[in-house]
Design a protein around this motif. Structure first.
Motif, PDB file in Angstrom:
ATOM      1  N   VAL A  26       0.834  -1.205   0.000  1.00 26.61           N
ATOM      2  CA  VAL A  26       0.000   0.000   0.000  1.00 26.61           C
ATOM      3  C   VAL A  26       0.868   1.255   0.000  1.00 26.61           C
ATOM      4  CG1 VAL A  26      -1.655   1.348   1.366  1.00 26.61           C
ATOM      5  CG2 VAL A  26      -1.965  -1.119   1.112  1.00 26.61           C
ATOM      6  N   MET A  27       1.858   1.261   0.884  1.00 31.90           N
ATOM      7  CA  MET A  27       2.664   2.473   1.035  1.00 31.90           C
ATOM      8  C   MET A  27       3.543   2.741  -0.183  1.00 31.90           C
ATOM      9  SD  MET A  27       1.675   3.663   3.855  1.00 31.90           S
ATOM     10  CE  MET A  27       2.888   4.951   4.107  1.00 31.90           C
ATOM     11  N   MET A  28       4.107   1.683  -0.770  1.00 34.77           N
ATOM     12  CA  MET A  28       5.055   1.870  -1.875  1.00 34.77           C
ATOM     13  C   MET A  28       4.351   1.849  -3.233  1.00 34.77           C
ATOM     14  SD  MET A  28       8.223  -0.391  -0.401  1.00 34.77           S
ATOM     15  CE  MET A  28       9.444   0.288  -1.536  1.00 34.77           C
ATOM     16  N   ASP A  29       3.655   0.765  -3.536  1.00 37.07           N
ATOM     17  CA  ASP A  29       3.010   0.672  -4.848  1.00 37.07           C
ATOM     18  C   ASP A  29       1.714   1.483  -4.900  1.00 37.07           C
ATOM     19  OD1 ASP A  29       5.045  -0.993  -5.567  1.00 37.07           O
ATOM     20  OD2 ASP A  29       3.908  -2.844  -5.225  1.00 37.07           O
ATOM     21  N   GLY A  30       1.053   1.570  -3.776  1.00 35.03           N
ATOM     22  CA  GLY A  30      -0.190   2.333  -3.750  1.00 35.03           C
ATOM     23  C   GLY A  30       0.037   3.827  -3.718  1.00 35.03           C
ATOM     24  N   MET A  31       0.929   4.268  -2.811  1.00 35.74           N
ATOM     25  CA  MET A  31       1.108   5.709  -2.600  1.00 35.74           C
ATOM     26  C   MET A  31       2.422   6.244  -3.160  1.00 35.74           C
ATOM     27  SD  MET A  31      -0.417   6.265   1.210  1.00 35.74           S
ATOM     28  CE  MET A  31      -1.995   5.593   1.711  1.00 35.74           C
ATOM     29  N   GLY A  32       3.384   5.389  -3.384  1.00 31.64           N
ATOM     30  CA  GLY A  32       4.637   5.846  -3.975  1.00 31.64           C
ATOM     31  C   GLY A  32       5.749   6.134  -2.993  1.00 31.64           C
ATOM     32  N   PHE A  33       5.512   5.925  -1.692  1.00 35.93           N
ATOM     33  CA  PHE A  33       6.587   6.144  -0.719  1.00 35.93           C
ATOM     34  C   PHE A  33       7.707   5.135  -0.976  1.00 35.93           C
ATOM     35  CE2 PHE A  33       2.970   7.957   1.602  1.00 35.93           C
ATOM     36  CZ  PHE A  33       3.517   9.180   1.967  1.00 35.93           C
ATOM     37  N   GLY A  34       8.938   5.598  -0.909  1.00 35.56           N
ATOM     38  CA  GLY A  34      10.074   4.719  -1.099  1.00 35.56           C
ATOM     39  C   GLY A  34      10.344   4.372  -2.548  1.00 35.56           C
ATOM     40  N   ARG A  35       9.615   4.975  -3.451  1.00 37.55           N
ATOM     41  CA  ARG A  35       9.798   4.761  -4.883  1.00 37.55           C
ATOM     42  C   ARG A  35      10.337   6.041  -5.517  1.00 37.55           C
ATOM     43  NH1 ARG A  35       9.578  -0.665  -5.537  1.00 37.55           N
ATOM     44  NH2 ARG A  35       7.504  -1.557  -5.194  1.00 37.55           N
ATOM     45  N   PRO A  36      11.027   5.908  -6.646  1.00 44.88           N
ATOM     46  CA  PRO A  36      11.477   7.119  -7.350  1.00 44.88           C
ATOM     47  C   PRO A  36      10.279   7.966  -7.794  1.00 44.88           C
ATOM     48  CG  PRO A  36      12.478   5.121  -8.266  1.00 44.88           C
ATOM     49  CD  PRO A  36      11.421   4.670  -7.315  1.00 44.88           C
ATOM     50  N   LEU A  37      10.523   9.235  -8.003  1.00 46.56           N
ATOM     51  CA  LEU A  37       9.421  10.119  -8.385  1.00 46.56           C
ATOM     52  C   LEU A  37       8.858   9.793  -9.767  1.00 46.56           C
ATOM     53  CD1 LEU A  37      10.546  13.597  -7.002  1.00 46.56           C
ATOM     54  CD2 LEU A  37       8.825  12.033  -6.094  1.00 46.56           C
ATOM     55  N   ASP A  38       9.622   9.080 -10.582  1.00 44.21           N
ATOM     56  CA  ASP A  38       9.062   8.704 -11.889  1.00 44.21           C
ATOM     57  C   ASP A  38       8.264   7.398 -11.814  1.00 44.21           C
ATOM     58  OD1 ASP A  38      11.116   6.953 -11.512  1.00 44.21           O
ATOM     59  OD2 ASP A  38      12.203   7.454 -13.356  1.00 44.21           O
ATOM     60  N   PHE A  39       8.185   6.795 -10.628  1.00 43.28           N
ATOM     61  CA  PHE A  39       7.338   5.615 -10.439  1.00 43.28           C
ATOM     62  C   PHE A  39       5.887   6.066 -10.388  1.00 43.28           C
ATOM     63  CE2 PHE A  39       4.971   2.806  -7.541  1.00 43.28           C
ATOM     64  CZ  PHE A  39       5.168   1.588  -8.162  1.00 43.28           C
ATOM     65  N   GLU A  40       5.022   5.296 -11.022  1.00 40.65           N
ATOM     66  CA  GLU A  40       3.600   5.645 -11.046  1.00 40.65           C
ATOM     67  C   GLU A  40       2.838   4.794 -10.044  1.00 40.65           C
ATOM     68  OE1 GLU A  40       2.160   8.017 -12.738  1.00 40.65           O
ATOM     69  OE2 GLU A  40       3.913   8.634 -13.908  1.00 40.65           O
ATOM     70  N   PRO A  41       2.573   5.327  -8.866  1.00 44.76           N
ATOM     71  CA  PRO A  41       1.823   4.541  -7.876  1.00 44.76           C
ATOM     72  C   PRO A  41       0.342   4.475  -8.253  1.00 44.76           C
ATOM     73  CG  PRO A  41       2.168   6.750  -7.070  1.00 44.76           C
ATOM     74  CD  PRO A  41       2.893   6.665  -8.392  1.00 44.76           C
ATOM     75  N   MET A  42      -0.379   3.631  -7.540  1.00 49.36           N
ATOM     76  CA  MET A  42      -1.812   3.493  -7.828  1.00 49.36           C
ATOM     77  C   MET A  42      -2.534   4.826  -7.684  1.00 49.36           C
ATOM     78  SD  MET A  42      -4.626   0.919  -6.151  1.00 49.36           S
ATOM     79  CE  MET A  42      -3.628  -0.514  -6.513  1.00 49.36           C
ATOM     80  N   LEU A  43      -2.063   5.662  -6.761  1.00 53.16           N
ATOM     81  CA  LEU A  43      -2.705   6.966  -6.564  1.00 53.16           C
ATOM     82  C   LEU A  43      -2.701   7.803  -7.829  1.00 53.16           C
ATOM     83  CD1 LEU A  43      -1.658   8.465  -3.095  1.00 53.16           C
ATOM     84  CD2 LEU A  43      -3.935   7.868  -3.890  1.00 53.16           C
ATOM     85  N   SER A  44      -1.724   7.558  -8.715  1.00 54.59           N
ATOM     86  CA  SER A  44      -1.643   8.368  -9.938  1.00 54.59           C
ATOM     87  C   SER A  44      -2.547   7.833 -11.044  1.00 54.59           C
ATOM     88  CB  SER A  44      -0.192   8.431 -10.429  1.00 54.59           C
ATOM     89  OG  SER A  44       0.234   7.154 -10.886  1.00 54.59           O
ATOM     90  N   THR A  45      -3.190   6.696 -10.818  1.00 55.52           N
ATOM     91  CA  THR A  45      -4.118   6.162 -11.814  1.00 55.52           C
ATOM     92  C   THR A  45      -5.247   7.166 -12.053  1.00 55.52           C
ATOM     93  OG1 THR A  45      -3.664   3.927 -11.011  1.00 55.52           O
ATOM     94  CG2 THR A  45      -5.630   4.225 -12.375  1.00 55.52           C
ATOM     95  N   PRO A  46      -5.499   7.518 -13.297  1.00 50.76           N
ATOM     96  CA  PRO A  46      -6.576   8.478 -13.562  1.00 50.76           C
ATOM     97  C   PRO A  46      -7.893   8.037 -12.915  1.00 50.76           C
ATOM     98  CG  PRO A  46      -5.298   8.100 -15.554  1.00 50.76           C
ATOM     99  CD  PRO A  46      -4.801   7.103 -14.526  1.00 50.76           C
ATOM    100  N   GLY A  47      -8.468   8.924 -12.167  1.00 52.59           N
ATOM    101  CA  GLY A  47      -9.744   8.652 -11.523  1.00 52.59           C
ATOM    102  C   GLY A  47      -9.635   8.079 -10.130  1.00 52.59           C
ATOM    103  N   PHE A  48      -8.424   7.690  -9.725  1.00 53.79           N
ATOM    104  CA  PHE A  48      -8.304   7.033  -8.416  1.00 53.79           C
ATOM    105  C   PHE A  48      -8.562   8.013  -7.273  1.00 53.79           C
ATOM    106  CE2 PHE A  48      -6.428   5.248  -4.673  1.00 53.79           C
ATOM    107  CZ  PHE A  48      -6.653   3.885  -4.791  1.00 53.79           C
ATOM    108  N   ILE A  49      -7.951   9.174  -7.339  1.00 54.26           N
ATOM    109  CA  ILE A  49      -8.148  10.156  -6.257  1.00 54.26           C
ATOM    110  C   ILE A  49      -9.607  10.603  -6.219  1.00 54.26           C
ATOM    111  CG2 ILE A  49      -7.553  12.490  -5.499  1.00 54.26           C
ATOM    112  CD1 ILE A  49      -4.706  11.942  -6.499  1.00 54.26           C
ATOM    113  N   GLU A  50     -10.175  10.799  -7.396  1.00 55.12           N
ATOM    114  CA  GLU A  50     -11.586  11.179  -7.434  1.00 55.12           C
ATOM    115  C   GLU A  50     -12.452  10.084  -6.805  1.00 55.12           C
ATOM    116  OE1 GLU A  50      -9.406  11.386  -9.766  1.00 55.12           O
ATOM    117  OE2 GLU A  50      -9.576  13.231 -10.933  1.00 55.12           O
ATOM    118  N   MET A  51     -12.082   8.817  -7.067  1.00 52.84           N
ATOM    119  CA  MET A  51     -12.830   7.721  -6.473  1.00 52.84           C
ATOM    120  C   MET A  51     -12.646   7.715  -4.962  1.00 52.84           C
ATOM    121  SD  MET A  51     -12.452   4.525  -4.947  1.00 52.84           S
ATOM    122  CE  MET A  51     -10.734   4.190  -5.323  1.00 52.84           C
TER     123      MET A  51
END
Lengths: 45, 166
Positions: free
Chosen positions: B96-121
């Motif tokens: 959740v923290m890394m793949d979902g939100m991007g913590f601990g990942r490079p800034l060019d990593f696309e976490p699930m939060l960056s999926t279009p519509g995810f934040i709106e959902m």
């Protein structure tokens, strides 16, 4: 994380008493934790 | 939730979550949930004479109900502003923290939060719940994601978020 769970745990008696169907927070009263106080914490009455 | 039918509802909900890789967030505001979810759950609840309630902190008390409780002191409302500021250092789920939100990942990593519509959902249910409670409609929900690099190594429950010099 405990607080997250307690939101729904404390809601159980209110949800059980609700009509069938899907509920939101707007359908429930304040879901007070009726039995959360430890006996030693209760003020003398 | 009355006993017995709860397992049916939970199975239905988990099926939806697995197929869409979304959490149970929309169900916290059933009126705004996708109709495919809502209709299945409502049907199961009615047939089993069960009541179903999903909540927590987010969505739940912190994201919508607290704002509404505070609104009970208002005479007029121009804006409702809800911020989630979370200290997640104790949260041990790396996925959740890394793949979902991007913590601990490079800034060019696309976490699930960056999926279009995810934040709106994710914010949709709280926003719709607040709007419904205040007697207004929702015209549009816009989401955006902004991330910043750490300036030092940060040890947290899921591992270490490392500083990388560029």
């Amino acid at each position: 994380m405990t607080a997250t769970a307690m939101r729904v745990v404390n809601a159980i008696p209110y949800v059980v008493e609700s009509p069938s169907g899907l509920l939101s927070s707007l359908d429930l009263p304040i879901t007070l934790p009726r039995h959360a106080l430890e006996p030693g914490d209760r003020a003398a009455t | 939730m009355r006993s017995g039918v709860g397992r049916t509802l939970t199975s239905l909900e988990c099926g939806c979550i697995r197929r869409r890789r979304w959490g149970a967030t929309p169900v916290s505001s059933p009126a705004a949930a996708p109709s495919a979810w809502r209709d299945q759950l409502e049907s199961a609840a009615q047939s089993g004479k069960a009541s179903f309630y999903a909540s927590g902190i987010f969505p739940g008390f912190g994201s919508d109900q607290l704002a509404l409780v505070l609104a009970t002191q208002s005479k007029a409302i121009r804006t409702v502003k809800v911020s989630e500021i979370a200290l997640n250092d104790h949260y041990p789920v790396a996925d959740v923290m890394m793949d979902g939100m991007g913590f601990g990942r490079p800034l060019d990593f696309e976490p699930m939060l960056s999926t279009p519509g995810f934040i709106e959902m994710a914010w949709g249910a709280p926003i719709h719940l607040i709007a419904h409670a205040l007697g207004i409609g929702v015209r549009q929900i816009r989401g955006s994601l902004d991330r910043r690099p750490t300036h030092r190594d940060v040890d947290v429950a899921f591992g270490t978020v490392r500083f990388e010099a560029r």
